[in-house]
Design an enzyme around this catalytic site. Structure first.
Site, PDB file in Angstrom:
ATOM      1  N   GLN A   1     -39.847  38.863  -8.066  1.00 53.58           N
ATOM      2  CA  GLN A   1     -38.592  39.686  -7.702  1.00 53.58           C
ATOM      3  C   GLN A   1     -38.764  41.169  -7.427  1.00 53.58           C
ATOM      4  O   GLN A   1     -37.989  41.726  -7.186  1.00 53.58           O
ATOM      5  CB  GLN A   1     -37.810  39.536  -9.071  1.00 53.58           C
TER       6      GLN A   1
ATOM      7  N   SER B   1     -44.153  35.940  -3.920  1.00 48.34           N
ATOM      8  CA  SER B   1     -43.632  34.849  -3.112  1.00 48.34           C
ATOM      9  C   SER B   1     -42.933  35.369  -1.816  1.00 48.34           C
ATOM     10  O   SER B   1     -42.226  36.397  -1.886  1.00 48.34           O
ATOM     11  CB  SER B   1     -42.829  34.242  -3.956  1.00 48.34           C
ATOM     12  N   ALA B   2     -43.205  34.795  -0.720  1.00 51.76           N
ATOM     13  CA  ALA B   2     -42.738  35.392   0.665  1.00 51.76           C
ATOM     14  C   ALA B   2     -41.382  35.442   0.626  1.00 51.76           C
ATOM     15  O   ALA B   2     -40.461  36.232   1.377  1.00 51.76           O
ATOM     16  CB  ALA B   2     -43.351  34.607   1.741  1.00 51.76           C
ATOM     17  N   HIS B   3     -40.713  34.190   0.324  1.00 51.52           N
ATOM     18  CA  HIS B   3     -39.096  33.919   0.590  1.00 51.52           C
ATOM     19  C   HIS B   3     -38.277  35.003   0.046  1.00 51.52           C
ATOM     20  O   HIS B   3     -37.083  34.852   0.318  1.00 51.52           O
ATOM     21  CB  HIS B   3     -38.890  32.689   0.626  1.00 51.52           C
TER      22      HIS B   3
ATOM     23  N   CYS C   1     -32.975  27.471  -9.667  1.00 50.31           N
ATOM     24  CA  CYS C   1     -33.596  26.334 -10.264  1.00 50.31           C
ATOM     25  C   CYS C   1     -32.876  25.624 -11.662  1.00 50.31           C
ATOM     26  O   CYS C   1     -32.749  24.522 -11.684  1.00 50.31           O
ATOM     27  CB  CYS C   1     -34.887  26.632 -10.718  1.00 50.31           C
TER      28      CYS C   1
HETATM   29  N1  PLP Z   1     -40.628  33.478 -10.514  1.00 55.51           N
HETATM   30  C1  PLP Z   1     -39.414  34.080 -10.485  1.00 55.51           C
HETATM   31  C2  PLP Z   1     -39.078  35.308 -11.261  1.00 55.51           C
HETATM   32  C3  PLP Z   1     -38.412  33.877  -9.384  1.00 55.51           C
HETATM   33  O1  PLP Z   1     -37.449  34.275  -9.318  1.00 55.51           O
HETATM   34  C4  PLP Z   1     -38.905  32.357  -8.626  1.00 55.51           C
HETATM   35  C5  PLP Z   1     -37.864  32.038  -7.724  1.00 55.51           C
HETATM   36  O2  PLP Z   1     -36.865  31.574  -7.817  1.00 55.51           O
HETATM   37  C6  PLP Z   1     -40.154  31.980  -8.811  1.00 55.51           C
HETATM   38  C7  PLP Z   1     -41.037  32.544  -9.888  1.00 55.51           C
HETATM   39  C8  PLP Z   1     -40.390  30.712  -8.309  1.00 55.51           C
HETATM   40  O3  PLP Z   1     -41.099  30.953  -6.773  1.00 55.51           O
HETATM   41  P1  PLP Z   1     -41.271  30.329  -5.533  1.00 55.51           P
HETATM   42  O4  PLP Z   1     -39.658  29.768  -5.177  1.00 55.51           O
HETATM   43  O5  PLP Z   1     -41.726  30.949  -4.306  1.00 55.51           O
HETATM   44  O6  PLP Z   1     -41.911  28.897  -6.166  1.00 55.51           O
END
Ligand code: PLP
Length: 389
Positions: free
Chosen positions: A187, A207-209, A335
Protein backbone atom coordinates in the site's frame (compact mmCIF):
# COMPACT_ATOMS: atom_id res chain seq x y z
CA UNK A 1 -19.24 5.58 -11.50
CA UNK A 2 -17.33 7.33 -8.70
CA UNK A 3 -14.43 5.00 -7.96
CA UNK A 4 -13.09 5.36 -4.41
CA UNK A 5 -11.76 1.82 -3.97
CA UNK A 6 -8.15 2.46 -4.95
CA UNK A 7 -6.73 0.42 -2.08
CA UNK A 8 -8.34 -2.64 -3.65
CA UNK A 9 -6.99 -1.81 -7.08
CA UNK A 10 -6.36 1.21 -9.29
CA UNK A 11 -7.25 2.20 -12.82
CA UNK A 12 -4.42 1.06 -15.12
CA UNK A 13 -2.90 4.31 -16.40
CA UNK A 14 -3.29 5.05 -20.13
CA UNK A 15 0.52 5.08 -20.56
CA UNK A 16 0.74 1.69 -18.87
CA UNK A 17 -1.79 0.18 -21.28
CA UNK A 18 -0.09 1.84 -24.26
CA UNK A 19 3.31 0.49 -23.32
CA UNK A 20 1.95 -3.05 -22.88
CA UNK A 21 0.06 -2.84 -26.16
CA UNK A 22 3.17 -1.58 -27.92
CA UNK A 23 5.26 -4.49 -26.64
CA UNK A 24 2.53 -6.98 -27.54
CA UNK A 25 2.53 -5.66 -31.13
CA UNK A 26 6.33 -5.90 -31.39
CA UNK A 27 7.35 -9.03 -29.55
CA UNK A 28 6.11 -12.12 -27.85
CA UNK A 29 9.45 -13.92 -27.45
CA UNK A 30 10.52 -15.79 -24.33
CA UNK A 31 13.13 -13.80 -22.40
CA UNK A 32 15.11 -17.03 -21.91
CA UNK A 33 15.40 -17.75 -25.67
CA UNK A 34 18.81 -17.29 -27.24
CA UNK A 35 17.60 -15.80 -30.55
CA UNK A 36 17.32 -12.07 -31.16
CA UNK A 37 13.67 -11.89 -30.14
CA UNK A 38 14.54 -13.52 -26.83
CA UNK A 39 17.47 -11.20 -26.30
CA UNK A 40 15.28 -8.16 -26.92
CA UNK A 41 12.73 -9.45 -24.39
CA UNK A 42 15.55 -10.03 -21.88
CA UNK A 43 16.68 -6.41 -22.32
CA UNK A 44 13.14 -5.15 -21.59
CA UNK A 45 12.99 -7.35 -18.50
CA UNK A 46 16.39 -6.36 -17.14
CA UNK A 47 15.87 -2.66 -17.89
CA UNK A 48 12.67 -2.76 -15.87
CA UNK A 49 14.44 -4.59 -13.04
CA UNK A 50 17.17 -1.88 -12.99
CA UNK A 51 14.50 0.80 -12.93
CA UNK A 52 12.60 -0.79 -10.04
CA UNK A 53 15.82 -1.48 -8.12
CA UNK A 54 16.93 2.15 -8.60
CA UNK A 55 13.52 3.43 -7.48
CA UNK A 56 13.67 1.25 -4.34
CA UNK A 57 17.31 2.07 -3.62
CA UNK A 58 18.33 -1.57 -4.16
CA UNK A 59 20.63 -3.49 -6.47
CA UNK A 60 19.10 -5.19 -9.51
CA UNK A 61 19.96 -8.65 -8.19
CA UNK A 62 17.92 -7.89 -5.06
CA UNK A 63 14.68 -7.60 -7.06
CA UNK A 64 12.66 -10.72 -7.87
CA UNK A 65 9.55 -10.30 -10.00
CA UNK A 66 6.52 -12.18 -8.68
CA UNK A 67 2.86 -12.49 -9.61
CA UNK A 68 1.99 -9.75 -7.09
CA UNK A 69 2.00 -8.84 -3.43
CA UNK A 70 0.44 -12.11 -2.29
CA UNK A 71 3.21 -14.18 -3.86
CA UNK A 72 5.90 -11.80 -2.58
CA UNK A 73 4.58 -12.19 0.99
CA UNK A 74 4.34 -15.98 0.65
CA UNK A 75 7.85 -16.04 -0.79
CA UNK A 76 9.32 -13.96 2.04
CA UNK A 77 7.75 -15.94 4.87
CA UNK A 78 7.79 -19.48 3.50
CA UNK A 79 11.06 -19.00 1.62
CA UNK A 80 12.92 -17.81 4.70
CA UNK A 81 11.45 -20.24 7.23
CA UNK A 82 11.66 -23.29 4.96
CA UNK A 83 15.27 -22.55 4.00
CA UNK A 84 16.23 -22.07 7.64
CA UNK A 85 14.49 -25.29 8.72
CA UNK A 86 16.02 -27.30 5.88
CA UNK A 87 19.52 -26.04 6.64
CA UNK A 88 19.45 -26.16 10.41
CA UNK A 89 16.77 -28.67 11.37
CA UNK A 90 15.13 -26.08 13.65
CA UNK A 91 12.43 -23.52 12.90
CA UNK A 92 13.18 -19.84 13.43
CA UNK A 93 10.51 -17.80 15.20
CA UNK A 94 8.09 -15.79 13.05
CA UNK A 95 6.58 -12.67 14.61
CA UNK A 96 3.84 -10.75 12.88
CA UNK A 97 0.80 -8.64 13.82
CA UNK A 98 -2.92 -9.32 14.08
CA UNK A 99 -3.70 -6.65 11.46
CA UNK A 100 -1.65 -7.95 8.54
CA UNK A 101 -3.24 -8.70 5.18
CA UNK A 102 -4.34 -12.32 4.78
CA UNK A 103 -1.45 -12.69 2.32
CA UNK A 104 0.78 -12.64 5.43
CA UNK A 105 -1.57 -14.16 8.02
CA UNK A 106 -2.43 -17.24 5.96
CA UNK A 107 1.20 -18.18 5.10
CA UNK A 108 2.00 -17.62 8.80
CA UNK A 109 -0.81 -20.00 9.73
CA UNK A 110 0.48 -22.54 7.17
CA UNK A 111 3.97 -22.37 8.72
CA UNK A 112 2.51 -22.76 12.21
CA UNK A 113 0.72 -25.90 11.03
CA UNK A 114 4.10 -27.25 9.85
CA UNK A 115 5.45 -26.67 13.35
CA UNK A 116 7.06 -23.21 13.18
CA UNK A 117 6.73 -21.02 16.29
CA UNK A 118 4.50 -18.15 15.12
CA UNK A 119 3.62 -15.16 17.33
CA UNK A 120 0.77 -12.74 16.56
CA UNK A 121 1.53 -9.39 18.18
CA UNK A 122 -1.14 -6.98 19.41
CA UNK A 123 -1.47 -3.48 17.97
CA UNK A 124 -2.58 -0.22 19.61
CA UNK A 125 -6.00 1.42 19.20
CA UNK A 126 -4.85 3.07 15.95
CA UNK A 127 -3.71 -0.26 14.54
CA UNK A 128 0.05 0.25 14.87
CA UNK A 129 2.67 -2.08 16.25
CA UNK A 130 4.33 -0.26 19.12
CA UNK A 131 8.14 -0.52 19.12
CA UNK A 132 8.13 -1.64 22.78
CA UNK A 133 5.70 -4.48 21.96
CA UNK A 134 8.15 -5.80 19.38
CA UNK A 135 11.17 -5.32 21.65
CA UNK A 136 9.46 -7.18 24.53
CA UNK A 137 8.37 -10.03 22.25
CA UNK A 138 11.86 -10.45 20.78
CA UNK A 139 13.49 -10.31 24.22
CA UNK A 140 11.27 -13.07 25.59
CA UNK A 141 11.67 -15.60 22.74
CA UNK A 142 12.79 -19.05 23.66
CA UNK A 143 15.12 -19.75 20.72
CA UNK A 144 15.96 -23.31 19.75
CA UNK A 145 19.71 -23.95 19.74
CA UNK A 146 21.09 -23.53 16.22
CA UNK A 147 17.90 -21.93 14.85
CA UNK A 148 18.24 -19.14 12.29
CA UNK A 149 17.48 -15.52 13.30
CA UNK A 150 13.77 -14.82 13.94
CA UNK A 151 11.78 -13.14 11.16
CA UNK A 152 9.51 -10.18 11.93
CA UNK A 153 6.84 -9.38 9.31
CA UNK A 154 5.11 -6.01 9.76
CA UNK A 155 3.16 -4.18 7.09
CA UNK A 156 4.30 -0.68 6.15
CA UNK A 157 0.73 0.68 6.02
CA UNK A 158 -2.55 -1.08 6.62
CA UNK A 159 -4.85 -1.52 3.63
CA UNK A 160 -8.05 -1.04 5.66
CA UNK A 161 -7.13 1.89 7.89
CA UNK A 162 -4.03 3.42 6.29
CA UNK A 163 -2.17 3.26 9.65
CA UNK A 164 1.56 3.56 9.00
CA UNK A 165 4.01 1.51 11.05
CA UNK A 166 7.40 3.00 12.03
CA UNK A 167 9.31 0.50 9.89
CA UNK A 168 12.75 2.11 10.29
CA UNK A 169 12.47 1.98 14.07
CA UNK A 170 11.01 -1.55 14.04
CA UNK A 171 13.78 -2.77 11.70
CA UNK A 172 16.36 -1.28 14.07
CA UNK A 173 14.80 -3.13 17.01
CA UNK A 174 14.66 -6.38 15.03
CA UNK A 175 18.32 -6.06 14.06
CA UNK A 176 19.36 -5.19 17.63
CA UNK A 177 17.81 -8.52 18.68
CA UNK A 178 19.49 -10.44 15.87
CA UNK A 179 16.24 -10.75 13.87
CA UNK A 180 15.35 -9.91 10.27
CA UNK A 181 12.42 -7.77 9.15
CA UNK A 182 10.07 -8.19 6.20
CA UNK A 183 7.55 -5.48 5.39
CA UNK A 184 4.47 -5.72 3.19
CA UNK A 185 4.78 -2.38 1.40
CA UNK A 186 2.01 -3.06 -1.11
CA UNK A 187 0.00 0.00 0.00
CA UNK A 188 2.96 2.38 0.31
CA UNK A 189 5.36 1.88 -2.58
CA UNK A 190 4.90 4.91 -4.83
CA UNK A 191 2.70 6.64 -2.23
CA UNK A 192 5.22 7.25 0.54
CA UNK A 193 7.97 7.67 -2.03
CA UNK A 194 9.72 4.72 -3.61
CA UNK A 195 13.11 4.53 -1.84
CA UNK A 196 11.81 2.11 0.76
CA UNK A 197 15.03 0.14 1.14
CA UNK A 198 16.29 3.12 3.17
CA UNK A 199 13.91 2.02 5.95
CA UNK A 200 16.25 -0.87 6.67
CA UNK A 201 13.90 -3.83 6.03
CA UNK A 202 15.58 -7.02 4.78
CA UNK A 203 12.64 -7.90 2.53
CA UNK A 204 9.82 -5.82 1.02
CA UNK A 205 6.71 -6.85 -0.93
CA UNK A 206 5.25 -4.61 -3.62
CA UNK A 207 2.49 -4.89 -6.22
CA UNK A 208 1.94 -3.02 -9.50
CA UNK A 209 -1.86 -2.83 -9.54
CA UNK A 210 -2.01 -0.56 -6.50
CA UNK A 211 -0.14 2.16 -8.42
CA UNK A 212 -1.97 2.16 -11.76
CA UNK A 213 -0.02 -0.80 -13.13
CA UNK A 214 -1.36 -4.15 -14.34
CA UNK A 215 -2.66 -6.94 -12.10
CA UNK A 216 -0.62 -10.13 -11.73
CA UNK A 217 2.81 -8.55 -11.29
CA UNK A 218 4.76 -7.42 -8.24
CA UNK A 219 8.14 -7.94 -6.70
CA UNK A 220 10.01 -9.05 -3.64
CA UNK A 221 12.99 -6.98 -2.59
CA UNK A 222 15.39 -9.49 -1.04
CA UNK A 223 18.52 -8.08 0.55
CA UNK A 224 21.62 -9.74 -0.85
CA UNK A 225 22.47 -10.79 2.73
CA UNK A 226 19.37 -12.99 3.05
CA UNK A 227 18.86 -16.45 1.55
CA UNK A 228 15.42 -17.88 0.88
CA UNK A 229 14.17 -21.12 -0.64
CA UNK A 230 12.18 -20.75 -3.88
CA UNK A 231 8.50 -21.50 -3.44
CA UNK A 232 7.94 -21.95 -7.18
CA UNK A 233 10.35 -24.53 -8.56
CA UNK A 234 10.67 -25.27 -12.24
CA UNK A 235 13.21 -23.13 -14.06
CA UNK A 236 16.35 -21.03 -13.66
CA UNK A 237 14.50 -17.73 -14.06
CA UNK A 238 15.02 -14.87 -11.61
CA UNK A 239 18.51 -16.21 -10.72
CA UNK A 240 17.14 -19.63 -9.80
CA UNK A 241 14.83 -18.08 -7.24
CA UNK A 242 11.49 -18.24 -9.06
CA UNK A 243 10.75 -20.69 -11.85
CA UNK A 244 8.38 -19.78 -14.70
CA UNK A 245 8.51 -17.82 -17.95
CA UNK A 246 8.49 -14.14 -17.10
CA UNK A 247 5.63 -12.01 -18.38
CA UNK A 248 7.61 -9.24 -20.04
CA UNK A 249 4.33 -7.57 -20.99
CA UNK A 250 3.30 -7.21 -17.35
CA UNK A 251 6.82 -6.20 -16.38
CA UNK A 252 6.86 -3.27 -18.84
CA UNK A 253 3.44 -2.22 -17.57
CA UNK A 254 4.85 -2.24 -14.02
CA UNK A 255 7.86 -0.26 -15.27
CA UNK A 256 5.59 2.42 -16.71
CA UNK A 257 3.58 2.58 -13.48
CA UNK A 258 6.80 3.25 -11.56
CA UNK A 259 7.63 6.09 -13.99
CA UNK A 260 4.18 7.54 -13.30
CA UNK A 261 4.77 7.35 -9.53
CA UNK A 262 8.12 9.06 -9.99
CA UNK A 263 6.59 11.87 -12.04
CA UNK A 264 6.06 14.91 -9.74
CA UNK A 265 5.20 12.93 -6.59
CA UNK A 266 4.88 16.16 -4.55
CA UNK A 267 2.08 17.40 -6.81
CA UNK A 268 0.23 14.08 -6.53
CA UNK A 269 0.67 14.03 -2.75
CA UNK A 270 -0.62 17.62 -2.45
CA UNK A 271 -3.65 16.78 -4.64
CA UNK A 272 -4.52 13.72 -2.54
CA UNK A 273 -3.94 15.56 0.75
CA UNK A 274 -6.32 18.34 -0.36
CA UNK A 275 -9.04 15.86 -1.37
CA UNK A 276 -8.56 13.85 1.79
CA UNK A 277 -9.03 17.01 3.89
CA UNK A 278 -12.20 17.83 1.91
CA UNK A 279 -13.49 14.27 2.45
CA UNK A 280 -12.81 14.47 6.20
CA UNK A 281 -14.50 17.88 6.48
CA UNK A 282 -17.62 16.61 4.73
CA UNK A 283 -17.72 13.30 6.63
CA UNK A 284 -17.30 15.09 9.97
CA UNK A 285 -20.76 16.61 9.39
CA UNK A 286 -22.46 13.19 9.35
CA UNK A 287 -24.34 12.22 12.49
CA UNK A 288 -22.86 9.38 14.61
CA UNK A 289 -19.92 8.89 12.22
CA UNK A 290 -16.61 7.90 13.78
CA UNK A 291 -13.26 8.09 11.97
CA UNK A 292 -11.30 4.84 12.08
CA UNK A 293 -8.38 6.37 10.19
CA UNK A 294 -6.50 8.80 12.44
CA UNK A 295 -5.70 12.20 10.90
CA UNK A 296 -1.95 11.75 11.51
CA UNK A 297 0.41 8.85 10.86
CA UNK A 298 -1.85 7.37 8.19
CA UNK A 299 -1.82 7.15 4.41
CA UNK A 300 -3.53 10.26 3.03
CA UNK A 301 -5.37 8.28 0.37
CA UNK A 302 -7.34 6.13 2.85
CA UNK A 303 -10.19 7.37 5.05
CA UNK A 304 -12.07 4.63 6.87
CA UNK A 305 -15.10 5.32 9.04
CA UNK A 306 -17.67 3.48 11.13
CA UNK A 307 -20.82 4.47 13.04
CA UNK A 308 -21.90 4.71 16.68
CA UNK A 309 -25.27 3.14 15.78
CA UNK A 310 -23.55 0.33 13.86
CA UNK A 311 -25.81 -2.32 15.42
CA UNK A 312 -28.72 -0.80 13.45
CA UNK A 313 -26.76 -0.64 10.16
CA UNK A 314 -26.03 -3.54 7.84
CA UNK A 315 -22.45 -3.28 6.55
CA UNK A 316 -23.12 -5.13 3.29
CA UNK A 317 -26.23 -3.04 2.64
CA UNK A 318 -24.22 0.13 3.17
CA UNK A 319 -21.75 -0.82 0.43
CA UNK A 320 -24.52 -2.05 -1.87
CA UNK A 321 -26.48 1.16 -1.23
CA UNK A 322 -23.43 3.20 -2.21
CA UNK A 323 -22.99 1.06 -5.31
CA UNK A 324 -26.62 1.60 -6.32
CA UNK A 325 -25.93 5.34 -6.10
CA UNK A 326 -22.90 4.96 -8.38
CA UNK A 327 -20.14 4.98 -5.76
CA UNK A 328 -17.59 2.16 -5.41
CA UNK A 329 -16.20 1.87 -1.88
CA UNK A 330 -15.17 -1.07 0.31
CA UNK A 331 -15.90 -2.36 3.78
CA UNK A 332 -12.51 -3.89 4.39
CA UNK A 333 -9.93 -5.55 2.21
CA UNK A 334 -11.24 -6.69 -1.17
CA UNK A 335 -10.21 -10.20 -0.29
CA UNK A 336 -12.58 -10.37 2.67
CA UNK A 337 -15.52 -8.43 1.27
CA UNK A 338 -18.28 -10.73 0.15
CA UNK A 339 -17.87 -12.72 3.35
CA UNK A 340 -19.89 -11.61 6.37
CA UNK A 341 -16.91 -11.75 8.78
CA UNK A 342 -16.18 -8.50 10.61
CA UNK A 343 -12.80 -7.05 9.66
CA UNK A 344 -10.01 -8.72 11.68
CA UNK A 345 -8.14 -5.41 11.55
CA UNK A 346 -10.86 -3.39 13.28
CA UNK A 347 -11.45 -6.18 15.81
CA UNK A 348 -7.73 -6.13 16.69
CA UNK A 349 -7.99 -2.35 17.19
CA UNK A 350 -10.72 -2.92 19.77
CA UNK A 351 -13.88 -2.16 17.75
CA UNK A 352 -17.05 -4.14 18.47
CA UNK A 353 -17.98 -6.70 15.75
CA UNK A 354 -20.97 -4.55 14.62
CA UNK A 355 -18.72 -1.49 14.23
CA UNK A 356 -16.15 -3.54 12.33
CA UNK A 357 -18.92 -4.85 10.04
CA UNK A 358 -20.28 -1.37 9.33
CA UNK A 359 -16.90 0.16 8.36
CA UNK A 360 -16.71 2.03 5.06
CA UNK A 361 -13.35 2.64 3.43
CA UNK A 362 -12.87 5.46 0.95
CA UNK A 363 -9.57 5.20 -0.95
CA UNK A 364 -8.41 7.90 -3.33
CA UNK A 365 -5.98 8.05 -6.23
CA UNK A 366 -4.18 10.69 -8.28
CA UNK A 367 -7.18 10.66 -10.64
CA UNK A 368 -9.82 11.39 -7.95
CA UNK A 369 -11.59 14.76 -8.22
CA UNK A 370 -13.28 17.11 -5.73
CA UNK A 371 -16.66 16.52 -7.43
CA UNK A 372 -16.27 12.79 -6.86
CA UNK A 373 -15.59 13.37 -3.16
CA UNK A 374 -18.73 15.50 -2.84
CA UNK A 375 -20.79 12.98 -4.80
CA UNK A 376 -19.60 10.12 -2.59
CA UNK A 377 -20.46 11.93 0.65
CA UNK A 378 -23.89 12.92 -0.73
CA UNK A 379 -24.48 9.24 -1.52
CA UNK A 380 -23.43 8.14 1.97
CA UNK A 381 -25.77 10.69 3.56
CA UNK A 382 -28.60 9.39 1.41
CA UNK A 383 -27.89 5.73 2.21
CA UNK A 384 -27.74 6.49 5.95
CA UNK A 385 -30.99 8.50 5.78
CA UNK A 386 -32.73 5.49 4.24
CA UNK A 387 -31.22 2.97 6.64
CA UNK A 388 -31.88 5.02 9.78
CA UNK A 389 -35.49 5.73 8.96
N1 PLP B 1 -0.81 -6.82 0.97
C1 PLP B 1 -1.61 -5.75 1.11
C2 PLP B 1 -1.39 -4.82 2.25
C3 PLP B 1 -2.63 -5.53 0.18
O1 PLP B 1 -3.43 -4.46 0.32
C4 PLP B 1 -2.80 -6.44 -0.88
C5 PLP B 1 -3.91 -6.27 -1.86
O2 PLP B 1 -5.06 -6.20 -1.51
C6 PLP B 1 -1.93 -7.53 -0.99
C7 PLP B 1 -0.95 -7.68 -0.04
C8 PLP B 1 -2.04 -8.51 -2.11
O3 PLP B 1 -1.42 -8.02 -3.28
P1 PLP B 1 -1.79 -8.64 -4.71
O4 PLP B 1 -3.21 -8.27 -5.00
O5 PLP B 1 -0.81 -8.01 -5.65
O6 PLP B 1 -1.56 -10.11 -4.61
Amino acid sequence: MIYLDNSATTLPAPDVLRRMEDLRARSFANASSIHRGGQAARVELEDAREHLAGALGAEAKEVIFTSGGTEANNFALKGYLLRSFMERGAWPHLLTTRVEHHAVLHPADFLARLGAPVHLLDVDAEGRLRPETLADALASLDRAPGAAPPLVSVMHANNETGAINPIAELAGIAHDHGALLHSDAVQTFGKLGTKLVELGADMLSISAHKLHGPKGIGALYLSKNVEVEPIIHGGAQERNRRGGTESVELVVGFDEAISLAEDSPERTAAHIAELSALLRRRLAGIDRLRFVTAPEGTLPNIVSVTFDDAERLDGEALIVGMDLRGVAVSNGSACTSGSPQPSHVLLAMGYAPEQARAAVRFSLSRYTTGEEISGAVDALEDVLRTMRR
